[in-house]
Enzyme design. Structure first.
Site, short mmCIF file in Angstrom:
data_model
loop_
_atom_site.label_atom_id
_atom_site.label_comp_id
_atom_site.label_asym_id
_atom_site.label_seq_id
_atom_site.Cartn_x
_atom_site.Cartn_y
_atom_site.Cartn_z
N SER A 145 0.87 -1.19 0.00
CA SER A 145 0.00 0.00 0.00
C SER A 145 0.90 1.23 0.00
O SER A 145 2.04 1.17 0.49
CB SER A 145 -0.86 0.00 1.26
OG SER A 145 -1.40 1.28 1.50
N TYR A 158 -1.31 -0.90 10.26
CA TYR A 158 -1.44 -1.18 8.82
C TYR A 158 -0.20 -0.65 8.07
O TYR A 158 0.41 -1.36 7.28
CB TYR A 158 -2.72 -0.53 8.30
CG TYR A 158 -3.06 -0.81 6.85
CD1 TYR A 158 -3.66 -2.01 6.48
CD2 TYR A 158 -2.80 0.13 5.86
CE1 TYR A 158 -4.00 -2.25 5.16
CE2 TYR A 158 -3.14 -0.11 4.54
CZ TYR A 158 -3.74 -1.30 4.19
OH TYR A 158 -4.08 -1.54 2.88
P1 NDP Z 1 -11.18 -6.71 0.06
O1 NDP Z 1 -11.49 -6.68 1.53
O2 NDP Z 1 -12.13 -6.08 -0.90
O3 NDP Z 1 -10.92 -8.22 -0.40
C1 NDP Z 1 -10.11 -9.03 0.40
C2 NDP Z 1 -10.10 -10.46 -0.14
O4 NDP Z 1 -9.25 -11.25 0.73
C3 NDP Z 1 -11.45 -11.13 -0.09
O5 NDP Z 1 -11.49 -12.10 -1.12
C4 NDP Z 1 -11.46 -11.79 1.29
O6 NDP Z 1 -12.38 -12.87 1.35
C5 NDP Z 1 -10.01 -12.25 1.38
N1 NDP Z 1 -9.52 -12.36 2.77
C6 NDP Z 1 -9.52 -11.41 3.72
N2 NDP Z 1 -8.96 -11.87 4.86
C7 NDP Z 1 -8.58 -13.15 4.61
C8 NDP Z 1 -7.96 -14.15 5.38
N3 NDP Z 1 -7.59 -13.94 6.64
N4 NDP Z 1 -7.72 -15.36 4.81
C9 NDP Z 1 -8.09 -15.59 3.52
N5 NDP Z 1 -8.69 -14.68 2.74
C10 NDP Z 1 -8.94 -13.47 3.27
O7 NDP Z 1 -9.73 -6.04 -0.02
P2 NDP Z 1 -8.95 -5.29 -1.20
O8 NDP Z 1 -9.11 -6.00 -2.47
O9 NDP Z 1 -9.23 -3.85 -1.11
O10 NDP Z 1 -7.46 -5.47 -0.66
C11 NDP Z 1 -6.54 -6.42 -1.15
C12 NDP Z 1 -5.15 -5.98 -0.73
O11 NDP Z 1 -4.90 -4.68 -1.27
C13 NDP Z 1 -4.95 -5.86 0.78
O12 NDP Z 1 -3.68 -6.32 1.13
C14 NDP Z 1 -5.05 -4.36 1.03
O13 NDP Z 1 -4.34 -3.96 2.17
C15 NDP Z 1 -4.43 -3.83 -0.24
N6 NDP Z 1 -4.76 -2.45 -0.55
C16 NDP Z 1 -6.06 -2.06 -0.81
C17 NDP Z 1 -6.35 -0.74 -1.09
C18 NDP Z 1 -7.74 -0.27 -1.38
O14 NDP Z 1 -7.95 0.96 -1.42
N7 NDP Z 1 -8.69 -1.12 -1.60
C19 NDP Z 1 -5.30 0.29 -1.09
C20 NDP Z 1 -3.98 -0.22 -0.80
C21 NDP Z 1 -3.75 -1.52 -0.56
P3 NDP Z 1 -13.03 -13.34 2.79
O15 NDP Z 1 -13.40 -12.09 3.52
O16 NDP Z 1 -14.17 -14.20 2.40
O17 NDP Z 1 -11.95 -14.12 3.48
#
Ligand code: NDP
Length: 256
Positions: A145, A158
């Site tokens: 990020s 974070y």
């Molecule tokens: P979302 O919350 O929209 O999606 C997260 C995905 O990961 C889902 O498929 C969720 O499914 C899965 N997930 C979450 N926790 C776990 C776990 N413990 N084990 C297995 N699967 C898990 O997140 P984003 O797509 O926004 O984020 C993805 C990455 O991008 C992250 O690392 C985030 O920090 C990073 N990021 C995002 C930004 C943004 O603005 N969106 C900006 C900068 C970085 P489920 O909940 O069913 O497990």
């Protein structure tokens, strides 16, 4: 695979059912890779797998909470079985956040964010190393990020996890170059996903982001997945240990 293709490659993408992870699964699969993904919710994972099958993508999935050590070990066992002991691509995408002032975090919150964002990625790299070494053209990509590049109000824990991922990419790039594994970090600014849905529903908040961002808008998951795919191709064969921001210019904006 050619320079601009992932044909015949195998990939593990964590957290592929929504947001950036979902876009990465679809990007890699569309470029010819066979992909394994995971998430915690069985029903949602099942729905996605059906959608992907209908599109002709080769994607399988396991229910796995990557914050739990034993579940990570089982996940890698599934991956080793499916891809016969060889993995070309590991995308450490799972990450979450609880935004608060530093003085208000509990010990449990500290452990939860650390385990989900950082420890999971570290251990998955360890577990995947023998499979990636067997590939000879392997890539690891961390979804970090901009909060690991500059200080933003996303909460200090974070930010720490993301800064540590960027450093880990540098360390592993040096340590595993001899194993033909490249490791890079991708650092997005606000991207439209379920993680930040609530923030992006507030007009004031979106206005502040737009003012701070030279391109005056937030990003789409597909604007991140394209870079991730590039970093896994032969076209990026001399790029390793880098952190690349996907941020509409946010991190280079002195005062514009
Ligand atoms: P979302 O919350 O929209 O999606 C997260 C995905 O990961 C889902 O498929 C969720 O499914 C899965 N997930 C979450 N926790 C776990 C776990 N413990 N084990 C297995 N699967 C898990 O997140 P984003 O797509 O926004 O984020 C993805 C990455 O991008 C992250 O690392 C985030 O920090 C990073 N990021 C995002 C930004 C943004 O603005 N969106 C900006 C900068 C970085 P489920 O909940 O069913 O497990």
């Amino acid at each position: 695979a050619g320079r601009w293709s992932l044909h015949g490659r195998t990939a593990l993408v964590t957290g592929g059912t929504r947001g950036i992870g979902r876009a990465v699964v679809e990007e890699l699969a569309a470029l010819g890779a066979a992909v394994h993904t995971c998430s915690r919710k069985e029903a949602e994972l099942g729905d996605r797998l059906k959608e992907w099958e209908a599109k002709g993508f080769r994607v399988t999935g396991s229910v796995c909470d990557v914050s739990v050590r034993g579940q990570r070990e089982l996940l890698l066992r599934d991956v080793a079985d499916r891809f016969a002991g060889k993995l070309d691509i590991l995308i450490n995408n799972v990450g979450t956040n609880r935004r608060k002032p530093t003085t208000e975090y509990s010990a449990d919150e500290y452990s939860f964010i650390m385990a989900t964002n950082l420890e999971s990625a570290y251990h998955l790299c360890q577990l995947a190393h023998p499979l990636l070494k067997a590939s000879a053209v392997a890539s690891i990509v961390f979804i970090s990020s901009v909060s690991g590049v500059v200080a933003i109000s996303s909460g200090s824990i974070y930010g720490m996890t993301k800064g540590a991922m960027n450093q880990l990419a540098k360390n592993l790039a040096c340590e595993w170059a001899k194993d033909n594994i490249r490791i890079n970090s991708v650092a997005p600014w606000y991207i439209k996903t379920s993680l930040v849905e609530e923030d992006l529903a507030k007009k004031d908040f979106v206005d502040i982001i737009a003012r701070r961002t030279p391109m005056r808008r937030v990003g789409e998951p597909e604007e991140v997945s394209s870079l991730v795919a590039f970093l896994c191709m032969r076209g990026s064969s001399y790029i390793t240990g880098q952190t690349i921001s996907v941020d509409g210019g946010m991190t280079i904006n002195g005062m514009y």
